[in-house]
Design a protein around this motif. Structure first.
Motif, PDB file in Angstrom:
ATOM      1  N   ALA A 104       1.132  -0.959   0.357  1.00 44.01           N
ATOM      2  CA  ALA A 104      -0.321   0.496   0.216  1.00 44.01           C
ATOM      3  C   ALA A 104       1.151   1.363  -0.012  1.00 44.01           C
ATOM      4  CB  ALA A 104      -0.836  -0.173   1.252  1.00 44.01           C
ATOM      5  N   LEU A 105       1.890   1.322   0.886  1.00 44.13           N
ATOM      6  CA  LEU A 105       2.416   2.597   0.623  1.00 44.13           C
ATOM      7  C   LEU A 105       3.453   2.605  -0.717  1.00 44.13           C
ATOM      8  CD1 LEU A 105       4.003   4.538   3.162  1.00 44.13           C
ATOM      9  CD2 LEU A 105       5.537   2.895   2.696  1.00 44.13           C
ATOM     10  N   GLY A 106       4.093   1.585  -0.991  1.00 42.30           N
ATOM     11  CA  GLY A 106       4.752   1.972  -2.502  1.00 42.30           C
ATOM     12  C   GLY A 106       3.423   2.352  -3.328  1.00 42.30           C
ATOM     13  N   LEU A 107       2.368   1.930  -3.615  1.00 47.91           N
ATOM     14  CA  LEU A 107       1.755   2.455  -4.184  1.00 47.91           C
ATOM     15  C   LEU A 107       0.849   3.376  -4.248  1.00 47.91           C
ATOM     16  CD1 LEU A 107      -1.318  -0.496  -4.456  1.00 47.91           C
ATOM     17  CD2 LEU A 107       0.834  -0.034  -6.151  1.00 47.91           C
ATOM     18  N   VAL A 108       1.156   4.167  -2.859  1.00 52.98           N
ATOM     19  CA  VAL A 108       0.906   5.617  -1.967  1.00 52.98           C
ATOM     20  C   VAL A 108       1.937   6.133  -2.999  1.00 52.98           C
ATOM     21  CG1 VAL A 108       0.592   7.126  -0.942  1.00 52.98           C
ATOM     22  CG2 VAL A 108      -0.904   5.367  -0.728  1.00 52.98           C
ATOM     23  N   LEU A 109       2.934   5.878  -2.711  1.00 47.33           N
ATOM     24  CA  LEU A 109       4.179   7.075  -3.343  1.00 47.33           C
ATOM     25  C   LEU A 109       4.449   7.140  -4.890  1.00 47.33           C
ATOM     26  CD1 LEU A 109       7.243   5.301  -1.066  1.00 47.33           C
ATOM     27  CD2 LEU A 109       5.863   7.709  -1.164  1.00 47.33           C
ATOM     28  N   LEU A 110       4.106   5.395  -5.230  1.00 49.44           N
ATOM     29  CA  LEU A 110       3.739   5.624  -7.466  1.00 49.44           C
ATOM     30  C   LEU A 110       2.898   6.550  -7.381  1.00 49.44           C
ATOM     31  CD1 LEU A 110       4.277   4.256 -10.124  1.00 49.44           C
ATOM     32  CD2 LEU A 110       2.356   3.018  -9.168  1.00 49.44           C
ATOM     33  N   CYS A 111       1.832   6.837  -7.189  1.00 48.14           N
ATOM     34  CA  CYS A 111       0.782   8.098  -7.282  1.00 48.14           C
ATOM     35  C   CYS A 111       1.045   9.353  -6.969  1.00 48.14           C
ATOM     36  CB  CYS A 111      -0.409   7.971  -6.219  1.00 48.14           C
ATOM     37  SG  CYS A 111      -1.493   5.795  -6.387  1.00 48.14           S
ATOM     38  N   ALA A 112       2.144   9.237  -6.091  1.00 47.56           N
ATOM     39  CA  ALA A 112       2.649  10.691  -5.324  1.00 47.56           C
ATOM     40  C   ALA A 112       3.521  11.136  -7.129  1.00 47.56           C
ATOM     41  CB  ALA A 112       3.581  10.750  -4.494  1.00 47.56           C
ATOM     42  N   VAL A 113       4.527  10.130  -7.052  1.00 51.09           N
ATOM     43  CA  VAL A 113       5.447  10.118  -8.084  1.00 51.09           C
ATOM     44  C   VAL A 113       4.537  10.524  -9.162  1.00 51.09           C
ATOM     45  CG1 VAL A 113       7.082   9.383  -9.423  1.00 51.09           C
ATOM     46  CG2 VAL A 113       6.669   9.131  -7.073  1.00 51.09           C
ATOM     47  N   LEU A 114       3.453   9.803  -9.233  1.00 51.77           N
ATOM     48  CA  LEU A 114       2.827  10.570 -11.261  1.00 51.77           C
ATOM     49  C   LEU A 114       1.911  11.752 -10.929  1.00 51.77           C
ATOM     50  CD1 LEU A 114       0.730   6.403 -11.461  1.00 51.77           C
ATOM     51  CD2 LEU A 114       2.707   8.199 -13.488  1.00 51.77           C
ATOM     52  N   ILE A 115       1.775  11.951  -9.454  1.00 50.59           N
ATOM     53  CA  ILE A 115       1.128  13.707  -9.677  1.00 50.59           C
ATOM     54  C   ILE A 115       2.182  13.939  -9.462  1.00 50.59           C
ATOM     55  CG2 ILE A 115       0.263  15.466  -7.845  1.00 50.59           C
ATOM     56  CD1 ILE A 115      -1.659  13.003  -6.630  1.00 50.59           C
ATOM     57  N   VAL A 116       3.437  13.690  -8.945  1.00 47.02           N
ATOM     58  CA  VAL A 116       4.334  14.779  -9.822  1.00 47.02           C
ATOM     59  C   VAL A 116       4.946  15.174 -10.786  1.00 47.02           C
ATOM     60  CG1 VAL A 116       6.647  15.690  -8.196  1.00 47.02           C
ATOM     61  CG2 VAL A 116       4.709  15.228  -6.689  1.00 47.02           C
ATOM     62  N   VAL A 117       4.966  14.038 -11.441  1.00 43.59           N
ATOM     63  CA  VAL A 117       5.663  14.055 -12.734  1.00 43.59           C
ATOM     64  C   VAL A 117       4.702  15.137 -13.608  1.00 43.59           C
ATOM     65  CG1 VAL A 117       6.258  12.981 -14.799  1.00 43.59           C
ATOM     66  CG2 VAL A 117       6.889  12.457 -12.634  1.00 43.59           C
ATOM     67  N   GLY A 118       3.269  14.896 -13.557  1.00 46.44           N
ATOM     68  CA  GLY A 118       2.150  14.874 -13.898  1.00 46.44           C
ATOM     69  C   GLY A 118       2.136  16.625 -13.630  1.00 46.44           C
ATOM     70  N   ARG A 119       2.255  17.121 -13.060  1.00 52.30           N
ATOM     71  CA  ARG A 119       2.270  18.664 -12.875  1.00 52.30           C
ATOM     72  C   ARG A 119       3.444  19.246 -13.295  1.00 52.30           C
ATOM     73  NH1 ARG A 119       0.398  22.835 -11.986  1.00 52.30           N
ATOM     74  NH2 ARG A 119       0.816  24.582 -10.720  1.00 52.30           N
ATOM     75  N   ALA A 120       4.755  18.385 -13.068  1.00 53.49           N
ATOM     76  CA  ALA A 120       5.910  19.107 -13.566  1.00 53.49           C
ATOM     77  C   ALA A 120       6.655  18.867 -15.308  1.00 53.49           C
ATOM     78  CB  ALA A 120       6.848  18.969 -12.571  1.00 53.49           C
ATOM     79  N   GLU A 121       5.834  17.644 -15.448  1.00 52.25           N
ATOM     80  CA  GLU A 121       6.409  17.687 -17.125  1.00 52.25           C
ATOM     81  C   GLU A 121       4.688  16.548 -17.340  1.00 52.25           C
ATOM     82  OE1 GLU A 121       8.962  17.716 -19.169  1.00 52.25           O
ATOM     83  OE2 GLU A 121       9.298  19.086 -17.310  1.00 52.25           O
ATOM     84  N   PRO A 122       3.963  16.936 -17.842  1.00 50.86           N
ATOM     85  CA  PRO A 122       2.569  16.805 -18.233  1.00 50.86           C
ATOM     86  C   PRO A 122       2.887  16.103 -19.752  1.00 50.86           C
ATOM     87  CG  PRO A 122       2.409  19.365 -18.143  1.00 50.86           C
ATOM     88  CD  PRO A 122       3.683  19.100 -17.851  1.00 50.86           C
ATOM     89  N   ARG A 123       3.863  16.135 -20.546  1.00 47.17           N
ATOM     90  CA  ARG A 123       4.311  15.894 -21.869  1.00 47.17           C
ATOM     91  C   ARG A 123       4.403  13.942 -21.433  1.00 47.17           C
ATOM     92  NH1 ARG A 123       4.806  18.551 -25.843  1.00 47.17           N
ATOM     93  NH2 ARG A 123       4.079  20.657 -25.791  1.00 47.17           N
ATOM     94  N   VAL A 124       5.275  13.780 -20.806  1.00 46.50           N
ATOM     95  CA  VAL A 124       5.939  12.807 -20.167  1.00 46.50           C
ATOM     96  C   VAL A 124       4.221  11.490 -19.967  1.00 46.50           C
ATOM     97  CG1 VAL A 124       7.118  11.159 -18.211  1.00 46.50           C
ATOM     98  CG2 VAL A 124       7.588  13.396 -19.032  1.00 46.50           C
ATOM     99  N   LEU A 125       3.859  12.219 -19.036  1.00 42.75           N
ATOM    100  CA  LEU A 125       2.286  11.010 -19.497  1.00 42.75           C
ATOM    101  C   LEU A 125       1.306  11.253 -19.893  1.00 42.75           C
ATOM    102  CD1 LEU A 125       1.508  11.595 -15.252  1.00 42.75           C
ATOM    103  CD2 LEU A 125       2.732  10.058 -16.019  1.00 42.75           C
ATOM    104  N   GLU A 126       1.548  11.970 -21.550  1.00 38.03           N
ATOM    105  CA  GLU A 126       0.329  12.147 -22.310  1.00 38.03           C
ATOM    106  C   GLU A 126       0.545  10.728 -23.210  1.00 38.03           C
ATOM    107  OE1 GLU A 126       0.350  16.309 -23.964  1.00 38.03           O
ATOM    108  OE2 GLU A 126       0.337  15.329 -25.573  1.00 38.03           O
TER     109      GLU A 126
END
Lengths: 171, 294
Positions: free
Chosen positions: B25-47
């Motif tokens: 659960a902790l790993g998944l929460v961290l993964l989501c946090a990374v996704l949120i930060v990356v999506g905010r800073a570099e939206p193109r990566v997740l596009e």
């Protein structure tokens, strides 16, 4: 040789039931219902399902189920990636951590617990959305959404309970 | 004995399993946090990931929405039957009014054509467009967007303008091979340059995730009145000029509120139109009365 394969598929489908039903609710919750004002206060059907299955069948509904379904919800609804997923994983984690509390408890108490968890989860979604996309929704709308979600728990849980009794009885 | 040993092993393993699950659960929460930060800073990566999921989920959402739409149609049919009489009276009245407008439009059209011929104005280039069904409507108070079953494979592209029968709906912000996401006017991230149709005063129609738009940056001298129609101005090169947006319905804190003509909840089909405005600024002055037949 056919029967074992069919049996395996049958067993797999039954095991996957909580995940599949939640997936169906993810898809249903973005279906274009042509009701004015409904879109603004869409209740958290997915949240209800995640809570229900984590309370009743945590063995068949793992944290990764919550995470994958949350990510799908994020993409389908066009929100910031990771927001719904994180909230659903945290809901899953909080229910599993308090699992002893739920064992053998009646419906009213489980609903009461949902009445605490759901508004917290929706408030957390609002805060994460603010961080991730700088979007602060109208607090009144968020409140209505939370109330609607808590109010819809009994009927949705009833349907999920029927499915559980029908397909997962004795498993 | 053997049973007892197995039982004790399970009991010994239980806390570790709990630990593993907590860590998962902790790993998944961290993964989501990374996704949120990356999506905010570099939206193109997740596009790429987003469009991939969009392409797979679009047709599935379409299939799921079919029974919902069918049920809705039946309910709409019953409601229409109930209001048939009053609706008929309204339509008769509107028809009489439109017949008068038709006479005016015909004479203006003839005059316009004659003037264009005299001035040798080249005709507008034909517009490319694709029509798609709305298969998902992002619920919730956080995003206002719809998923349309038409993608780059059908000729749509990012930046194309989404138009419904009543006027402007939004624009394409994410595009997959088979599906596109249209950001609606009412989304908080939507800002459309507009003019008041009557006074030609410019403003920005900004969404705020409610059902209405706010008219920002309006000149202090401009006095919008309730009922004033708002159309796109064409400034900024994102939307072409003259598309109906909405009408002023009220004021809050001195800011005019606009009700969009396109009702997001009732969107069934949208046209994704290529106005050829891919970042190229249009002519500085918008042509004054390019009414679109409304």
């Amino acid at each position: 040789m056919r029967a074992p394969l069919l049996q395996r598929v049958d067993a797999w489908l039954r095991q996957a039931l909580p995940g599949l039903l939640t997936l169906l609710l993810v898809l249903f919750s973005v279906a274009p219902l042509r009701l004015p004002d409904y879109a603004a206060v869409t209740p958290g059907l997915v949240l209800i399902s995640v809570f229900y299955w984590t309370v009743h069948r945590p063995d068949l509904f793992r944290p990764w189920h919550a995470c994958v379904l949350g990510l799908l919800d994020d993409v389908l609804s066009g929100g910031a990636l990771g927001v719904n997923a994180m909230v659903l994983v945290l809901v899953h984690w909080s229910v599993v951590a308090q699992h002893r509390f739920f064992v053998g408890k009646g419906f009213a108490l489980v609903w009461g617990a949902f009445g605490v968890v759901a508004p917290l989860a929706i408030a957390l979604t609002a805060m994460l959305s603010l961080l991730a996309a700088r979007v602060l929704p109208d607090p009144a709308v968020v409140l209505v959404q939370a109330l609607l979600t808590v109010a819809l728990y009994p009927p949705v849980a009833w349907v999920l309970g029927r499915a559980q009794r029908l397909f997962l009885a004795g498993r | 004995m053997a049973f007892r040993r197995q039982g004790s092993v399970t009991r010994l393993a239980a806390p570790f399993r709990g630990l593993a699950q907590r860590n998962a659960a902790l790993g998944l929460v961290l993964l989501c946090a990374v996704l949120i930060v990356v999506g905010r800073a570099e939206p193109r990566v997740l596009e790429r990931l987003r469009t991939l999921v969009l392409d797979v989920a679009g047709p599935v959402a379409d299939a799921v929405s079919q029974p919902v739409v069918a049920t809705q149609r039946v309910a709409d049919g019953i409601a229409e039957l109930l209001s048939l009489h009053s609706e008929n009276a309204i339509l008769r009245e509107e028809n009489a009014r439109l017949a008068q407008w038709q006479v005016v439009a015909r004479s203006l059209d003839a005059e316009n054509r004659e003037l264009r011929r005299l001035l040798q104005v080249p005709g507008d280039p034909p517009l490319g467009f694709v029509t798609g069904r709305v298969v998902a409507n992002s619920g919730g108070s956080f995003v206002h967007s719809v998923l349309v079953l038409a993608g780059s494979g059908d000729g749509a592209a990012k930046g194309h303008v989404a138009v419904a029968a009543d006027g402007l709906a939004g624009r394409v912000t994410e595009i997959g091979e088979r599906a596109a996401r249209v950001l609606l006017l009412t989304d908080m991230n939507s800002n459309v340059p507009v003019v008041l149709e009557r006074s030609r005063e410019r403003a920005i129609a900004a969404g705020d995730n409610s059902g209405r738009l706010r008219l920002l940056f309006l000149a202090p001298a401009a006095q919008p009145q309730i009922g004033d129609r708002i159309v796109t101005s064409g400034h900024g090169g994102v939307f072409p000029p003259g598309i109906p947006v909405g009408a002023v319905v009220g004021f809050r804190d001195g800011i005019a509120l606009v009700q969009p003509f396109v009702e997001a909840a009732r969107l069934e089909y949208v046209r994704l139109v290529d106005y050829g405005l891919g970042g190229i600024l249009p002519q500085p002055a918008p042509p004054p009365a390019r009414s679109r037949g409304r």
